[in-house]
Scaffold this motif. Sequence first.
Motif, PDB file in Angstrom:
ATOM      1  N   PRO A 166       0.824  -1.216   0.000  1.00 58.23           N
ATOM      2  CA  PRO A 166       0.000   0.000   0.000  1.00 58.23           C
ATOM      3  C   PRO A 166       0.853   1.258   0.000  1.00 58.23           C
ATOM      4  N   ASN A 168       0.781   3.727   2.427  1.00 59.69           N
ATOM      5  CA  ASN A 168       0.959   4.465   3.682  1.00 59.69           C
ATOM      6  C   ASN A 168       2.385   4.400   4.238  1.00 59.69           C
ATOM      7  N   LYS A 191       4.562  -5.107  -6.628  1.00 56.38           N
ATOM      8  CA  LYS A 191       3.811  -3.968  -7.170  1.00 56.38           C
ATOM      9  C   LYS A 191       3.617  -2.928  -6.072  1.00 56.38           C
ATOM     10  N   PRO A 192       4.210  -1.735  -6.245  1.00 63.74           N
ATOM     11  CA  PRO A 192       3.937  -0.674  -5.272  1.00 63.74           C
ATOM     12  C   PRO A 192       2.542  -0.098  -5.509  1.00 63.74           C
ATOM     13  N   ALA A 193       2.048   0.678  -4.546  1.00 68.50           N
ATOM     14  CA  ALA A 193       0.755   1.351  -4.745  1.00 68.50           C
ATOM     15  C   ALA A 193       0.910   2.428  -5.823  1.00 68.50           C
ATOM     16  N   GLU A 223      -1.355   0.132 -12.248  1.00 63.89           N
ATOM     17  CA  GLU A 223      -2.674   0.112 -11.617  1.00 63.89           C
ATOM     18  C   GLU A 223      -3.013  -1.283 -11.091  1.00 63.89           C
ATOM     19  N   GLU A 229      -3.997  -7.458 -10.143  1.00 67.37           N
ATOM     20  CA  GLU A 229      -4.867  -8.615 -10.407  1.00 67.37           C
ATOM     21  C   GLU A 229      -4.139  -9.680 -11.223  1.00 67.37           C
ATOM     22  N   GLY A 244      -3.080  -4.110   2.644  1.00 61.73           N
ATOM     23  CA  GLY A 244      -4.019  -3.124   2.105  1.00 61.73           C
ATOM     24  C   GLY A 244      -5.365  -3.261   2.773  1.00 61.73           C
ATOM     25  N   VAL A 248     -10.058  -5.628  -0.456  1.00 58.03           N
ATOM     26  CA  VAL A 248      -9.191  -6.191  -1.501  1.00 58.03           C
ATOM     27  C   VAL A 248      -8.592  -7.514  -0.997  1.00 58.03           C
TER      28      VAL A 248
END
Length: 819
Positions: A166, A168, A191-193, A223, A229, A244, A248
């Motif tokens: 995520p 944060n 995968k970073p946010a 994305e 996904e 996250g 999700v």
Amino acid sequence: MNVMEIFETMEYGPAPEAAAPGLAWIKEHEPFGLYINNQWVKPASGQYIESINPATGKQLTKVAAANGADVDVAVAAARTAYETWGKTPGHVRARYMYAIARHIQKHSRLLAVLESLDNGKPIRETRDIDIPLVARHFYYYAGWAQLMESQLRDYQPVGVVGQIIPWNFPLLMLAWKIAPALAMGNTVVLKPARYTSLTALKFAEIMQEIDLPPGVVNILTGEASQVGEALVRHPDVNKIAFTGSTDVGRSIRRTTAGSGKKLSLELGGKSPFIVFDDADLDSVVEGVVDAIWFNQGQVCCAGSRLLVQENIANRLIEKLRVRMEHLRIGNPLDKAVDIGAIVSPGQLKEIQRLVNQGVEEGAVMWQPSWACPIEGYFFPPTLFTNVSPATTIAQVEIFGPVLVSMTFRTPAEAVELANNTRYGLAASVWSDNINLALDVAPKLKAGSVWINCTNLFDASSGFGGYRESGFGREGGKEGLYEYVRPKWETQETPLEALHIAKNSTSSNGSEPNEDEDGETAFQDLAFGSSNGHLATLPAIDRTPKMFIGGKQARPDSGYSRDIYDPQGHMIGQVGEGNRKDIRNAVEAAHAASGWAVGTTHNRAQILYYIAENLSIREDEFARRIVQQTGRPYADAVSEVQVSISRLFSYAAWADKFEGVVHRPPIRGAVLAMPEAIGVMAIACPEEYPLLGFISLVAPAIAMGNTLVVVPSQQSPLSATDCYQVLETSDLPNGVVNVVTGASDTLSQVLADHDDVDAMWYFGSAEGCKNVELASAGNMKRTWVNYGHPRNWLDPVQGEGEEFLRESTQVKNIWIPYGE
Ligand code: NDP
């Protein structure tokens, strides 16, 4: 403002950190690529997405938008790299990880600036907390890479790991995930946010600098719908690690169900911050600041519910308001700023929506008198009083600088209020009475409990949730098990080796009896007699019932299920369990929750007693196995004997699976205590009717869980015979409940059940998938075998710490000391 004026007013002067090095680094690297196989490559889509500075609302840069094609290439690179990295000696991996830690430190200021620019969090936090902790994680796990061969010698890496993080704590979450994965010999696609990719890209550059072998770490920006996904669905990914939102997380649980992918989920929270009336209120106020205004409250374990003992509530709230009035919000790069910007306009809107709802629901909102900057996405620290526990703001994760407060009178009421949430990530307890604090800590359903402190993290100490906060732990040795699997798992266990042949005949010659055709007279084995006189009498009907709440229970359906021997002769009937029987069994298991708080010595004693009582009836149980499976008598005897030995093993473990004391770099200690999960459902394997049952029930009850067990569908009679053993062994009512019937149907009901905390299923691949899918309802933890049989006779596969870990969840209790 000059020095004299500052001295007069005691106002903070500006203390800006220069943005220039960060901005220059961004410029130098544009256009950003994807990091695959140690190369920067263009995204297959040719598309780029904006990265915004939340403190200004202006575009910082654009990052590449990967898609499924890029995921395929990255996973293939990681797979190729795994062939070597997975076999690279621990010492070599440790050297690389040590180099990563060193390079993080060398670039620490740049990383801190980039993180503040990209995420909006104050530089004080990125510089003093996030980045030092990132380095600490790589140092700490370099140590585990070094020690893997000696300390985890029965384990091997999982393979290619997909990691989704995520926004944060962008780089810290990357470190939490990549460090243990690499240490254990896995390769990674991360995968970073989408809001916060920059420090991950700088991290990729560090991988290049240290010459990490190609493909070991791959970073795909983009994305969720394109990259996240695809990664979750990719058939060649062996594990998904996700942090996250709970929604999700739930969807990932459903997508991966039945795929055999290992999964760890670190999800949301609504953590209680409990203040007793003897706490030092000035410390409490600073604690609250760290609990809910740290990182603008965008922290999964934020202490967002303030629970205060009634007699001090007014005093504390008043002190808090004074403190809030002095909090400073603004440019995250100003070193004297306490609160930075919210990560995105979407998040800001959501916080505002929930705050409005709180006001509409009748709670009293208070905010400081000063105004937030107009440019960028800022939200003031907010305090709600007069909050009722069932309202939205008391239940829903706001993920912003919003504190809701409630009062309690007694410690018991505090615990009840604290646990009144679907989450279970963290809690903090404030009291100068250490006895009270340590009494309350184990009663809180939360993965971390901080005593007189809050939001402390360290690589040495595990972190993760109970209930809908997810499962799996990150940090500490316990975090390593998310990235390994037992060595034996690669060996394909041939079914023949499992002695589950249904038509085998006796081989020992003496028992059982064979008739003239050489066919075993199974029906006579258990209860018939060679005494001709008795054999002429009809056998007394024996009706195995279900076992619920310590009582033998008839099925609610009123139906029975016929049980046959391998030759097709009916050998008995058991109750056809249904939804209502399961409901009663779950209720009984909950009512027996006192089992978890009893002494481990007592649990050990009872397990020994069960073994003793089983051993008295060894012959009878062996005959029952022969009758149901057609296996040779000698084989059946050995199944009973291994079952007895297994009970001894878990009696031994009951008071020895103890947890550890971590030593993070604070003055204090962290107690990592394995706790019972709660009510567990167990669907037993078809093979080994007795040993399958005992091997699963014994560790689960040894660790303090209470159970609803569905025995083997074809051969349930060993389990139903067992309840007589349980009844005579002082096992409290409701600790083990047995519901017979159609295994998959009952398993489905159990997996759907919101009051079941965990489920083990040992059956078909399809059944495993269904259990994992249904478990997403309340995010119960699952352990399934994906249709692969185990050799239950083999102690390496059939017993040990793996079972104990699956029976427990670790709570980390942080106890600082010193004045
Ligand atoms: P998400 O859970 O949507 O995002 C977290 C990560 O998962 C991101 O990398 C995101 O990618 C990715 N992702 C999102 N959907 C999927 C999917 N279907 N499959 C695979 N990956 C996916 O959190 P949000 O950023 O939307 O925040 C929403 C709420 O979630 C917050 O308000 C907060 O309540 C909670 N949250 C909790 C966190 C925690 O630490 N537990 C952290 C962040 C949020 P992308 O960025 O591209 O969307």
